[in-house]
Design a protein around this motif. Structure first.
Motif, short mmCIF file in Angstrom:
data_model
loop_
_atom_site.label_atom_id
_atom_site.label_comp_id
_atom_site.label_asym_id
_atom_site.label_seq_id
_atom_site.Cartn_x
_atom_site.Cartn_y
_atom_site.Cartn_z
N GLU A 82 -0.26 -4.88 -1.49
CA GLU A 82 -1.46 -4.50 -2.49
C GLU A 82 -1.14 -4.97 -4.01
OE1 GLU A 82 -4.36 -3.13 -1.88
OE2 GLU A 82 -3.69 -3.40 0.21
N ILE A 83 0.01 -4.70 -4.41
CA ILE A 83 0.27 -5.09 -5.74
C ILE A 83 0.18 -7.08 -5.93
CG2 ILE A 83 2.26 -5.64 -7.55
CD1 ILE A 83 1.22 -2.89 -7.34
N GLY A 99 3.23 -9.16 -11.88
CA GLY A 99 2.99 -7.53 -11.30
C GLY A 99 4.38 -6.85 -11.16
N ILE A 100 4.52 -6.12 -12.13
CA ILE A 100 5.69 -5.13 -12.25
C ILE A 100 5.30 -3.53 -11.98
CG2 ILE A 100 7.60 -4.14 -13.51
CD1 ILE A 100 7.35 -6.90 -15.28
N ALA A 101 5.45 -3.03 -10.98
CA ALA A 101 5.02 -1.60 -10.66
C ALA A 101 6.22 -0.81 -9.90
CB ALA A 101 3.78 -1.96 -9.62
N LYS A 102 5.97 0.46 -10.24
CA LYS A 102 6.99 1.34 -9.48
C LYS A 102 6.10 1.97 -8.26
CE LYS A 102 10.77 4.38 -10.72
NZ LYS A 102 11.34 5.04 -11.67
N PRO A 141 6.67 0.57 1.53
CA PRO A 141 7.16 -0.56 0.50
C PRO A 141 6.43 -1.91 0.93
CG PRO A 141 9.34 0.46 1.21
CD PRO A 141 8.01 1.20 1.96
N ALA A 142 6.36 -2.32 2.25
CA ALA A 142 5.42 -3.49 2.76
C ALA A 142 3.98 -3.41 2.35
CB ALA A 142 5.64 -3.69 4.16
N ILE A 143 3.42 -2.20 2.44
CA ILE A 143 2.03 -1.98 2.08
C ILE A 143 1.92 -2.30 0.65
CG2 ILE A 143 0.03 -0.25 1.95
CD1 ILE A 143 1.19 0.37 4.98
N PHE A 144 2.73 -1.43 -0.04
CA PHE A 144 2.63 -1.42 -1.52
C PHE A 144 2.94 -2.59 -2.06
CE2 PHE A 144 4.81 -0.87 -5.87
CZ PHE A 144 3.87 -0.04 -6.64
N TRP A 186 -5.88 -11.69 -7.51
CA TRP A 186 -7.13 -11.78 -7.63
C TRP A 186 -7.59 -11.77 -9.14
CZ3 TRP A 186 -10.11 -14.28 -4.86
CH2 TRP A 186 -10.07 -14.33 -3.59
N PHE A 187 -6.67 -10.79 -9.81
CA PHE A 187 -6.79 -10.98 -11.42
C PHE A 187 -6.73 -12.09 -12.08
CE2 PHE A 187 -4.87 -9.70 -15.64
CZ PHE A 187 -6.30 -9.09 -16.30
N ASN A 188 -5.47 -12.97 -11.46
CA ASN A 188 -5.14 -14.32 -12.25
C ASN A 188 -6.49 -15.19 -11.59
OD1 ASN A 188 -3.89 -16.43 -13.30
ND2 ASN A 188 -2.57 -16.48 -11.53
N TYR A 189 -6.82 -15.07 -10.32
CA TYR A 189 -7.79 -16.04 -9.78
C TYR A 189 -9.00 -15.77 -10.63
CZ TYR A 189 -11.37 -18.11 -6.38
OH TYR A 189 -12.13 -18.88 -5.85
N ILE A 190 -9.46 -14.68 -10.81
CA ILE A 190 -10.85 -14.44 -11.60
C ILE A 190 -10.81 -15.03 -13.01
CG2 ILE A 190 -12.22 -12.73 -12.52
CD1 ILE A 190 -12.07 -11.42 -9.59
N HIS A 191 -9.51 -14.70 -13.72
CA HIS A 191 -9.40 -15.15 -15.09
C HIS A 191 -9.26 -16.66 -15.05
CE1 HIS A 191 -9.71 -11.66 -17.57
NE2 HIS A 191 -9.15 -10.97 -16.55
#
Length: 194
Positions: A59-60, A43-46, A53-56, A66-71
């Motif tokens: 969430e990332i 996950g690379i996000a700006k 920052p801690a919340i961001f 979850w994306f990895n888990y489901i796939h």
């Protein structure tokens, strides 16, 4: 950003000795071919919304997890396998346990699991299981390569040396992406030519 725990076994090793050991381990992982389902998420996000920052970061991390888990669940179900998840815990993963219970009782989960009973992920503080250690190495290689590329530095450990893998991630607009490739698909996911 979460810091990696220092592994003191390699204290006293030169940089070249460490890189050589990683290359050898990568070749072991690559040699498994399709015998082991190997996957990784990046996950690379700006933070353009100026979220704390801690919340961001949390969430990332959740989105990528979850994306990895489901796939992985979809891929395993298509292969006729019921996966069991072992996840290294950072001690702050109560959200993972809670979210899993919520997800498990949705119609989508029943569909993607093929109706199989999927056990709750096992969160372990520090695992010595060999497959967990290989997963750690894959994560290290992916994170190292991503960090070097994002910082425009020379890449010393490449994900191509891990062999064919399933890669999950998000493009620069936040859209989920999937690819089966030898090495993280930088061009496909982020328009970064390597």
């Amino acid at each position: 950003m979460q810091k990696r725990v220092r592994f003191h076994l390699f204290d006293g090793w030169s940089r070249d000795q460490k890189l050589n050991a990683i290359k050898k381990a990568q070749s072991v992982i690559a040699s498994t071919g399709e015998d082991i389902l190997k996957s990784s998420s990046i996950g690379i996000a700006k933070n353009t919304a100026n979220i704390k920052p801690a919340i961001f970061e949390k969430e990332i991390k959740k989105d990528v997890f979850w994306f990895n888990y489901i796939h992985i669940l979809i891929d395993a179900t298509e292969c006729g396998v019921v996966p069991k998840y072992y996840i290294e815990s950072d001690g702050k993963d109560g959200w993972g346990r809670k979210d899993f219970v919520g997800l498990k009782y949705t119609p989508m989960f029943v569909e993607i699991s093929g109706g199989n009973v999927i056990e709750r992920p096992v969160f372990e503080i520090k695992s010595t299981k060999s497959l967990t250690q290989l997963a750690d190495l894959i994560a290290f290689c992916a994170a190292r390569e991503a960090g070097k590329i994002c910082n425009k530095e020379s890449v010393d450990i490449t994900t191509k040396d891990l062999g064919q893998m399933r890669w999950y991630g998000f493009d620069s607009q936040g859209n989920p992406r999937f690819a089966s490739a030898q090495g993280y698909p930088w061009e496909k996911f982020h328009n970064v030519v390597r």
